[in-house]
Design an enzyme around this catalytic site. Sequence first.
Site, PDB file in Angstrom:
ATOM      1  N   GLU A 137       0.679  -1.242  -0.069  1.00 24.51           N
ATOM      2  CA  GLU A 137      -0.164   0.154   0.085  1.00 24.51           C
ATOM      3  C   GLU A 137       0.974   1.396   0.382  1.00 24.51           C
ATOM      4  O   GLU A 137       0.637   2.341  -0.630  1.00 24.51           O
ATOM      5  CB  GLU A 137      -1.247   0.010   1.218  1.00 24.51           C
ATOM      6  CG  GLU A 137      -1.980  -1.646   1.973  1.00 24.51           C
ATOM      7  CD  GLU A 137      -0.929  -2.048   2.368  1.00 24.51           C
ATOM      8  OE1 GLU A 137      -0.351  -2.675   2.393  1.00 24.51           O
ATOM      9  OE2 GLU A 137      -1.652  -2.462   3.127  1.00 24.51           O
ATOM     10  N   GLY A 143       6.893  -3.215  13.817  1.00 29.51           N
ATOM     11  CA  GLY A 143       6.454  -1.837  12.555  1.00 29.51           C
ATOM     12  C   GLY A 143       5.514  -1.199  14.394  1.00 29.51           C
ATOM     13  O   GLY A 143       4.747   0.046  14.646  1.00 29.51           O
ATOM     14  N   GLU A 179      -2.014  -8.872  16.306  1.00 30.27           N
ATOM     15  CA  GLU A 179      -0.864  -8.702  15.528  1.00 30.27           C
ATOM     16  C   GLU A 179       0.134  -9.629  16.432  1.00 30.27           C
ATOM     17  O   GLU A 179       0.551 -10.446  16.186  1.00 30.27           O
ATOM     18  CB  GLU A 179      -0.702  -7.438  15.218  1.00 30.27           C
ATOM     19  CG  GLU A 179       0.168  -7.734  13.238  1.00 30.27           C
ATOM     20  CD  GLU A 179       0.887  -7.209  12.642  1.00 30.27           C
ATOM     21  OE1 GLU A 179       0.289  -6.479  11.578  1.00 30.27           O
ATOM     22  OE2 GLU A 179       1.841  -5.429  13.004  1.00 30.27           O
TER      23      GLU A 179
END
Length: 502
Positions: free
Chosen positions: A168, A223, A309
Amino acid sequence: MPTPTTIDTAGLRLEFTRHGAQALATARTTLAALPHRPADLISDIVLNGSEGRPAWHTLSRLGASGLDAASQAAAEFLHAEHARMADWAESAVQDADGAGLHIIHLGAGGSETPMLALHTALSVLQSPRCAVHWVANLDGATLDAALRAADPARTWVLINSKSFRTQEVMRNADAVVRWLSGHLGAEAARRRLVALTANADLAQERFGMPATQVFRALPEIGGRFSVWSVHGLVLLLAFGRETVARLHAGARAMDEHFLSTPLDASAPGLMAGLSHAYRVRFGLPLLSIGLYGDAFGHMPLYLQQLLMESLGKSTSADGLLPVHVSGPAVISGVGTPVQHTYFQLLHQAAVPVFHEIVAVARPWHARLPEHLALLANALGQADALWNGKDASSWQTELIGQGMTPEAAAPAARHRACPGGRPSTFIWMDELSAYHLGALLALYEHRTVVEGWLYGINPFDQWGVELGKTLAARIEYALLAQDGQGLSAETAASLNYLRERYA
């Protein structure tokens, strides 16, 4: 030593008073048996086994230091890069000279959610020094809106991707570079680009921006833990060096508590132990996090990413064994509006849910009565979840209001809330950069410890990769009108799309 029911640290107060003795005892027992220790996060121990790396996000806080030569070198590198980035940010703002600086921030997942959450909260406290246009999705309308709002001559484009391969981010970056080149020319366009990445060579190879505008992260920082490193540049541009330093100071205060306190007496440890107990011992599948105040408007998405996550795994950390129970599904929202959405499920669903509630003691505005009403709602929900109100009590009350016993019995059952639904109440003394930093560090550490308790690796996210790989194959099939190698279900969907584009 008994498990504490209230912990005060780093400007936060955590109340564990709405948990049963059995859950607290279970949490303490599992934490005592944990082979990992908090100091592993500031050492060269390989914690991210599937990628063969330590986990060094704690070292990226300003002032942090490592336990050994490798981690100390990492801390020094991270601090030096942060200082270089802060100098550049101040220069960029000063050069704009009040002309209205625009930032187009291109990120996805962890390179966007914590930055956006903090930007939203900090914007309540101080006016951002620049207009930030957030572009994360592959949604052309969002990209078009950002480009319409920005002046190319006064715009910096932050390309925020650890690998510099995130689909993206790269697709959106290509589109923005074309836009800039059309207005400024190719060479001037390159000078408006900034890379935030652990892959500096690829960044320069792909876009050719000046080397002084490539800020380097470390691959050892995932991240969703990356806001403290160069990936948080947007906060320096928007709010300045002093505000970001206070964010780091709050996180460091929480780090010091975490590193110096036994896990079963530390705020992150006890939160993790309780969450693990509710999943494994009591079989509760869902965690709700309610945050009271619109300053937290983008915090739910970040917390959902951080927890799910990290903890949504079914393989042990060494990759050798299946894991049958891992982290909870997380629903999160901002109160009081969220009380009108999913709180019905929390109070009366057949399967209980456990909760965390975040509220700020002192208002960040002049409307004290409204703030007290907000806090009353937060406390009221916590008490209703824990103490409930049974059908018998409701029936007595309804009859007292004039309802017949025959009508009161079913009406009471509809109203009954069983209670016994535990929650941790997290108070922030005030809404400030320091307290926000402490809150994020609290959730980071809690997430890591909970991953260790399940025996999984909380630092990787291989589950998101397969869909990305298939998306690239499907996109090629759409453009080439070739469905070979695709599933029958997807091939049928492509036929539908081709009819619409014919």
